[in-house]
Design a protein around this motif. Structure first.
Motif, short mmCIF file in Angstrom:
data_model
loop_
_atom_site.label_atom_id
_atom_site.label_comp_id
_atom_site.label_asym_id
_atom_site.label_seq_id
_atom_site.Cartn_x
_atom_site.Cartn_y
_atom_site.Cartn_z
N LEU A 213 0.84 -1.19 0.00
CA LEU A 213 0.00 0.00 0.00
C LEU A 213 0.88 1.24 0.00
O LEU A 213 1.80 1.37 0.81
N ALA B 283 -4.55 -1.92 4.53
CA ALA B 283 -3.32 -2.06 5.29
C ALA B 283 -3.15 -3.47 5.83
O ALA B 283 -2.06 -4.05 5.78
N SER C 44 -1.88 -5.87 3.28
CA SER C 44 -0.61 -5.55 2.63
C SER C 44 0.57 -6.20 3.34
O SER C 44 0.54 -6.42 4.54
N ILE D 30 3.61 -1.03 4.11
CA ILE D 30 3.07 0.24 3.64
C ILE D 30 4.23 1.20 3.42
O ILE D 30 5.14 1.30 4.26
N THR E 177 1.65 -5.15 10.13
CA THR E 177 1.98 -4.50 8.85
C THR E 177 2.99 -3.39 9.09
O THR E 177 2.65 -2.33 9.63
N ILE F 133 5.36 -0.16 8.48
CA ILE F 133 5.21 1.07 7.72
C ILE F 133 6.60 1.63 7.42
O ILE F 133 7.43 1.79 8.32
#
Length: 399
Positions: free
Chosen positions: A264, A312, A315, A318, A342, A344
């Motif tokens: 994402l 999210a 995924s 991110i 997830t 980031i």
């Protein structure tokens, strides 16, 4: 046969009581047939456009391939009639008893069946585009393969009705009772089922997209075929997914494939920033990822935060471009605490104002990785494999 008046017609019928009248290819456009006794009469390819049949007795009559366009049939006795292949555009059946009447293959475009009793009627393959069934009785009615685009079924009793393979696109069914009804193999697209009752409803093969189900009662919805042991759930929108999980041996592999490849990308979609996001997307494709870009600049009809959170969670990681942030701070502030699995990857153009809240996130949530700065788009793309490496390694270390 004398059809000049109800009296002369009645007299003829009395004299020919053993005869079942058959009227073929006559034109009765606009005729006043109020009070006539047409019980058992066969009208074959007859034109009755604009005719007034209010109060007529048409019990058991046949109107095969006839035209009853804009015909007023209120208060007409029509139970056990046959309208095979008839044209009933704008016909008014409001409040009429149509029990066991056969409308198979009839074209009922914009016909009004409001308050009518259609219990046990046959509407197989009928065209019911923009037809009205408001507060109608459709208990046990057969609507197999019917076309109900934009039809209004609000407040109708559809208990035990068969909508198998029907088209309910843009249909309205507010407060409609679908208890024990069958929606198997049907298409329920952009339909409004606000306050509807879906208890024991059969939905195997149902295609449900963008259905409004506010205040609907959903319970014991049957997602399997009649020949299989019944499996039920309480949400029509997830019924398809549950069935796939149960029956499709490859679905788990598909899900794993999506979550291992999807990335994402969050950022701003003003012209200069979108060029950076597009470049990231193209680079990720060459690395065998499936990039998904979410545009914060466009208005959304659904809850943005919920959409972002769903994407999210699906995924692998991110990438969040924090350069000149607009909506992204609010959305990240809402979803970051709940992601957990997830990672980031924050990036930011060198020399731009820092994003103060980010430092708090980085300190509080281990899935918010170290922010990476870049000088320009070419250098960012060149360094991208190294920038995302901690995210891919972090993912592996937590599985």
């Amino acid at each position: 046969m004398n059809l000049e008046s109800a009296a002369t017609w009645s007299a003829w019928r009395a004299e020919n009581s053993d005869t079942r009248p058959t009227i073929i290819e006559e034109d009765f456009t606009g005729r006043d047939f109020r009070g006539y006794d047409f019980s058992g009469v066969s009208f074959l390819r007859v034109i009755l456009t604009g005719a007034d049949l209010r109060g007529a007795n048409c019990y058991g009559a046949l109107f095969a391939e006839s035209r009853l366009i804009n015909c007023d049939l209120r208060e007409t006795r029509l139970d056990a009639c046959g309208f095979f292949n008839a044209y009933l555009w704008d016909a008014n059946f409001a409040g009429v008893d149509l029990t066991h009447t056969n409308f198979s293959d009839a074209d009922c475009h914009k016909a009004d069946f409001s308050g009518a009793n259609l219990a046990g009627a046959n509407l197989q393959r009928a065209i019911l585009v923009d037809a009205k069934f408001v507060k109608s009785n459709l208990r046990g009615t057969d609507l197999t393969s019917a076309t109900l685009h934009m039809a209004d079924l609000s407040g109708a009793d559809c208990t035990g009705a068969n909508f198998s393979a029907s088209q309910l696109i843009l249909a309205t069914a507010r407060g409609t009772d679908f208890t024990n009804a069958s929606l198997e193999m049907s298409a329920l697209v952009n339909a409004d089922l606000t306050g509807a009752t879906l208890v024991g409803t059969k939905v195997f093969g149902l295609s449900a997209w963008n259905v409004e189900l506010a205040d609907a009662t959903q319970q014991d919805i049957v997602i399997t075929t009649p020949s299989d042991p019944p499996i039920t759930c309480d949400d029509i929108e997830i019924a398809q997914f549950i069935y796939l999980l149960i029956e499709n041996k490859k679905i788990r592999k598909v899900i794993d494939g999506v979550t291992s490849k999807m990335v994402l990308i969050l950022g701003r979609f003003i012209e200069e920033r979108k060029a950076v996001l597009d470049a990231i997307r193209d680079a990720l494709r060459t690395m065998n990822f499936t990039p998904v870009i979410f545009d914060f600049e466009k208005p959304a009809s659904k809850d943005i935060t919920g959409t972002i959170e769903t994407l999210a969670r699906m995924s692998r990681f991110i990438i969040a471009d924090l350069t000149h942030p607009s909506s992204i701070p609010h959305e990240l502030a809402t979803i970051v605490p709940h992601l957990r699995t997830t990672p980031i990857v924050p990036i930011q153009l060198e020399g731009t104002a820092p994003y103060a809240m980010f430092e708090d996130w980085a300190a509080s949530y281990r899935w918010v990785l170290e922010r990476k700065t870049y000088v320009d788009t070419p250098s960012l793309i060149e360094a991208l494999p190294a920038i995302i490496a901690p995210a891919t390694n972090w993912r592996r270390s937590t599985t």
